[in-house]
Design a protein around this motif. Sequence first.
Motif, PDB file in Angstrom:
ATOM      1  N   SER A  86       3.792 144.645 125.580  1.00  0.00           N
ATOM      2  CA  SER A  86       2.695 144.322 126.507  1.00  0.00           C
ATOM      3  C   SER A  86       1.826 145.549 126.761  1.00  0.00           C
ATOM      4  O   SER A  86       0.591 145.445 126.817  1.00  0.00           O
ATOM      5  N   TYR A 100       9.536 143.405 125.517  1.00  0.00           N
ATOM      6  CA  TYR A 100       8.375 142.740 126.115  1.00  0.00           C
ATOM      7  C   TYR A 100       7.483 143.741 126.838  1.00  0.00           C
ATOM      8  O   TYR A 100       6.261 143.720 126.685  1.00  0.00           O
ATOM      9  N   GLU A 101       8.088 144.632 127.599  1.00  0.00           N
ATOM     10  CA  GLU A 101       7.295 145.610 128.349  1.00  0.00           C
ATOM     11  C   GLU A 101       6.579 146.581 127.415  1.00  0.00           C
ATOM     12  O   GLU A 101       5.403 146.906 127.619  1.00  0.00           O
ATOM     13  N   ARG A 117       8.852 141.698 134.958  1.00  0.00           N
ATOM     14  CA  ARG A 117       7.452 142.084 135.205  1.00  0.00           C
ATOM     15  C   ARG A 117       7.212 142.391 136.663  1.00  0.00           C
ATOM     16  O   ARG A 117       6.445 143.280 137.008  1.00  0.00           O
ATOM     17  N   SER A 118       7.889 141.640 137.536  1.00  0.00           N
ATOM     18  CA  SER A 118       7.683 141.844 138.971  1.00  0.00           C
ATOM     19  C   SER A 118       8.573 142.934 139.536  1.00  0.00           C
ATOM     20  O   SER A 118       8.542 143.227 140.744  1.00  0.00           O
ATOM     21  N   LYS A 129       9.840 137.238 133.687  1.00  0.00           N
ATOM     22  CA  LYS A 129       9.009 137.198 134.894  1.00  0.00           C
ATOM     23  C   LYS A 129       9.575 138.136 135.962  1.00  0.00           C
ATOM     24  O   LYS A 129       8.821 138.864 136.610  1.00  0.00           O
TER      25      LYS A 129
END
Length: 288
Positions: A87, A83-84, A284-285, A281
Amino acid sequence: MFVIIGYIIVFSSVIGGFLLAGGHVAALIQPAEFIIIVGAAVGAFITAHGGAPMKAIFAAVPGAFKASRYNKALYMELFALLYELLSKVRKEGLMSIEADVDDPQNSPIFSKYPIVVDDHVVIEFLCDYLRLMVGGNLNPFEIENLMDIEIETHHSEGAMPVNALARMADSLPAYGIVAAVMGVVHTMESVGVSPAELGRLIAAALVGTFLGILISYGFVSPLSTRLEHRLNDVHRVLQCVKVTLLASLNGYAPPVAVEFGRKALNSEDRPGFLELEEHLKKARSGGR
């Protein structure tokens, strides 16, 4: 651990049942029969797989005694990494991850996911195709075909230890019969001995058949099956990476592309949709 536990259960059940039936363990201790069976099996094994194949087999066998590394924790970390990366590609372009895929060990992105980075098979597969996406002009169909070829090659190579042990397991009962026949030959040439001695010789001959079957189906064959499970685990994680990257190449957003990868997993290891979304989530944080 489960391999050792299983072996203990097999051995204790067979010997325990024999003792409960009034048998004597001393009658089962027949070194000559054991040498004939195991020696013949090992000799045939060396004949069939000597050289590089044997090294690969010995390298693979210890993995059967360990728990599979391909569990939900690894997949959650893999999805966060994918995902990272995807993105970053979507925001900054493919060239933005060139340094990451060229040196994943020192990449600030990859270093967040040590479980995945420690698996060289997954990292090499992932980085190779990300590198092709960065530097090549291949379309998704060409990359998918290349992925399928590599996965098939890897599966074929990994199947060699599985097939080798399976063939050994299949041959062991036959070597048990060889040992038993040789015991019968010895018995027949000793017909002048006392009935008690004759009975001992017949029992020793029958132990050959017993050992061949027990070693085959109680120890070697389960080990082959265990290695096959390990091979399927690797196949599954490569398929997971494949469908995720192809989904991204076909224009799907990173969350959707990762969902494609999630669907490639078995129900046992597959995180729930909301579970994975919450994990992403946190990733991401920075609260992994």
